[in-house]
Design an enzyme around this catalytic site. Structure first.
Site, mmCIF file in Angstrom:
data_model
loop_
_atom_site.group_PDB
_atom_site.id
_atom_site.type_symbol
_atom_site.label_atom_id
_atom_site.label_comp_id
_atom_site.label_asym_id
_atom_site.label_seq_id
_atom_site.Cartn_x
_atom_site.Cartn_y
_atom_site.Cartn_z
ATOM 1 C CD GLU A 1 -0.021 6.749 -0.960
ATOM 2 O OE1 GLU A 1 0.094 6.464 -2.163
ATOM 3 O OE2 GLU A 1 -1.104 6.680 -0.354
ATOM 4 C CG ASP B 1 -1.171 7.292 -5.413
ATOM 5 O OD1 ASP B 1 -1.035 6.072 -5.663
ATOM 6 O OD2 ASP B 1 -1.045 7.765 -4.269
ATOM 7 C CG ASP C 1 -0.176 -2.590 2.194
ATOM 8 O OD1 ASP C 1 -0.895 -3.603 2.222
ATOM 9 O OD2 ASP C 1 -0.128 -1.824 1.214
ATOM 10 C CG HIS D 1 -0.098 3.462 -4.020
ATOM 11 N ND1 HIS D 1 -0.912 4.051 -3.076
ATOM 12 C CD2 HIS D 1 -0.795 2.382 -4.471
ATOM 13 C CE1 HIS D 1 -2.026 3.348 -2.951
ATOM 14 N NE2 HIS D 1 -1.986 2.348 -3.788
HETATM 15 P P1 PGA Z 1 -7.199 -1.706 -5.824
HETATM 16 O O1 PGA Z 1 -5.965 -1.114 -5.028
HETATM 17 O O2 PGA Z 1 -6.774 -3.060 -6.309
HETATM 18 O O3 PGA Z 1 -8.308 -1.791 -4.813
HETATM 19 O O4 PGA Z 1 -7.484 -0.779 -6.944
HETATM 20 C C1 PGA Z 1 -4.707 -1.183 -5.611
HETATM 21 C C2 PGA Z 1 -3.666 -0.481 -4.746
HETATM 22 O O5 PGA Z 1 -3.963 0.583 -4.193
HETATM 23 O O6 PGA Z 1 -2.553 -0.993 -4.666
#
Ligand code: PGA
Length: 260
Positions: free
Chosen positions: A143, A136, A67, A138
């Site tokens: 999302e 959350d 992404d 994802h």
């Molecule tokens: P993070 O993000 O490793 O910074 O916790 C994970 C994500 O949102 O996929």
């Protein structure tokens, strides 16, 4: 799904890196799916270390990132282009033209997304996709309520994700609201999935993804539909798992067991 519980972040990162190296040892021209975020940093550091020690070569590897934020040019300090360069690409020997990251500044997003999907297919598909998990639930920027068969597209970030990522920006309002992201369907097409999660803020999402129902409310739960998905977590991220003993029993018995 295979669940591997490690004592801490460093050990989680080492085990994940070794699994990537195992893929490269059997297929030196493998296609790697890359993830950004804080969690895979240790895994990238370990891959860089193994590369510098002459134990892994990336000269025939192709990569696709999951992404990118919409509106951030590649040289923006918070862009995922910049993140990957800084933390991984600059330190290993992947040919520049083999590196693919969604564009955050294309003038035609639908055409770009279609091109990105086509480019993955042209390269033979992704052999191993590295994933983090959002608080959350994802994967990539899929999302809650993202279709479980979605493909690369524009996505609006959830409030939770904007809050979580605000720590990297000067002001909360600076966090982009849109991202271009591989879909859940794109991710499920990879031949192997490797999800890493660390820390207590991920415990609930990990438990929902691994042991909860398959639901678009927790897009990481789609890993349950994949035939070769590995979830590597540290102690804190494992805190909500109810089947822990079973996972540990399987992992301990693994060297002797046939790998099916
Ligand atoms: P993070 O993000 O490793 O910074 O916790 C994970 C994500 O949102 O996929």
């Amino acid at each position: 799904m295979e669940v591997i519980i490690q004592r801490d972040y460093q050990q989680m990162s080492r085990v994940a890196a070794q699994l990537v190296v195992d893929v490269l040892n059997t297929k030196p021209n493998a296609v790697l799916g890359m993830a950004t975020g804080s969690t895979p940093l240790g895994l990238y550091q370990e891959l860089v270390r193994l590369h510098q020690a002459g134990q892994v070569d990336f000269s025939r590897v192709t990569t696709f990132n999951l992404d990118e934020y919409v509106g951030l040019p590649a040289n923006h300090p918070q862009s995922y282009h910049h993140f990957m360069d800084e933390h991984f690409f600059r330190q290993v020997n992947i040919p520049r033209h083999n590196i693919n990251i969604p564009s955050g500044t294309t003038s035609n997003y639908p055409a770009f997304c279609q091109w990105y999907e086509g480019r993955i297919a042209e390269c033979g598909g992704i052999d191993v996709q590295i994933l983090g998990i959002g608080s959350d639930g994802h994967i990539a920027f899929n999302e809650p309520t993202s279709s479980l068969s979605s493909r690369t597209r524009l996505k609006t970030l959830s409030k939770q994700t904007i809050d979580d990522n605000a720590r990297f920006f000067e002001h909360r309002e600076d966090v982009p609201v849109y991202a271009i992201t591989m879909g859940v369907g794109t991710i499920l097409d990879a031949r192997k999935l490797l999800l890493v999660a660390s820390g207590k803020t991920k415990a609930k999402a990990v438990a929902q993804a691994v042991e909860g129902p398959v639901t678009s409310m927790v897009t990481a739960s789609a890993l349950q539909l994949h035939r070769d998905a590995i979830v590597i977590v540290d102690e804190e991220a494992a805190a909500g798992l109810t089947m822990r003993e079973y996972y540990e029993f399987i992992y301990a018995a693994k060297p002797a067991a046939p790998r099916t």
